[in-house]
Structure formats: structure tokens, C-alpha cells
Design a protein around this motif. Structure first.
Motif, short mmCIF file in Angstrom:
data_model
loop_
_atom_site.label_atom_id
_atom_site.label_comp_id
_atom_site.label_asym_id
_atom_site.label_seq_id
_atom_site.Cartn_x
_atom_site.Cartn_y
_atom_site.Cartn_z
N PHE A 92 0.83 -1.21 0.00
CA PHE A 92 0.00 0.00 0.00
C PHE A 92 0.86 1.26 0.00
O PHE A 92 0.60 2.21 -0.76
N GLN A 149 1.12 4.13 -2.93
CA GLN A 149 0.91 5.56 -2.66
C GLN A 149 2.11 6.39 -3.09
O GLN A 149 1.95 7.44 -3.69
N SER A 150 3.31 5.91 -2.78
CA SER A 150 4.53 6.66 -3.10
C SER A 150 4.69 6.88 -4.60
O SER A 150 5.18 7.93 -5.03
N ASN A 165 2.14 6.64 -6.82
CA ASN A 165 0.84 7.01 -7.39
C ASN A 165 0.29 5.91 -8.32
O ASN A 165 -0.11 6.18 -9.44
N ASN A 205 -2.47 2.69 -8.88
CA ASN A 205 -3.67 2.05 -8.36
C ASN A 205 -3.37 0.57 -8.18
O ASN A 205 -2.43 0.03 -8.77
#
Length: 89
Positions: A51, A55-56, A58, A60
């Protein structure tokens, strides 16, 4: 006359169904020939999670797991190469 019209209609439906099946099978075959190429990797660090990496960079989750098909998010280890950018050829 009504039976002839009905028979022609059913023949048209059958032909269209057959053409649809053929076109779908060709589309699946062309997708199977495509290969995924990893364009950029990241070396996992202590405490990284799937996760956090998503996030780092970007990403999906759908893309992340397509470009990392064999990843085990419960067992990420320090130095593990994780694909963070890929392309379909």
C-alpha cells in the motif's frame, strides 16, 4: 411465408453470433501475445508495504498487481525489486 421469414431471421442471428464469437476469440488471442515490460523498479526498504509503495508511486492496485504478478504483500523483504512502472507491448 411466415416460416420463411422466421427462418431467415434465425439464420441472421446465428451468423451474427458466429461472427461475434470469432471476433472475440481473435481479440483474446492478440491480448495473449502482449507482454508486460517493467520500465522502472524500486528496492524495498525496511517497513515498506504494498500500500505504501502504491501511494509513493501514485499507482492504483490494479496496475500494481499487473506489473507485480508474483508479489506477496505479506512477505516483502529489504532489497526486493518491485516494479513501479510498466508498459504493455
Amino acid at each position: 411465408m411466415a416460416n420463411t421469414t422466421k427462418a431467415m431471421f434465425l439464420n441472421c442471428v446465428l451468423m451474427l453470433s458466429l461472427l461475434l464469437i470469432i471476433s472475440m476469440s481473435e481479440a483474446d488471442y492478440s491480448m495473449a501475445e502482449s507482454t508486460l515490460t517493467c520500465d522502472s523498479v524500486y528496492g524495498a526498504q525496511k517497513g515498506d508495504t504494498c500500500f505504501a509503495i502504491m501511494q509513493s508511486f501514485n499507482l492504483n492496485s490494479n496496475l500494481f498487481f499487473k506489473i507485480n504478478p508474483n508479489i506477496n504483500c505479506d512477505k516483502i523483504f529489504v532489497g526486493q525489486w518491485i516494479c513501479v512502472n510498466g508498459s504493455l507491448n
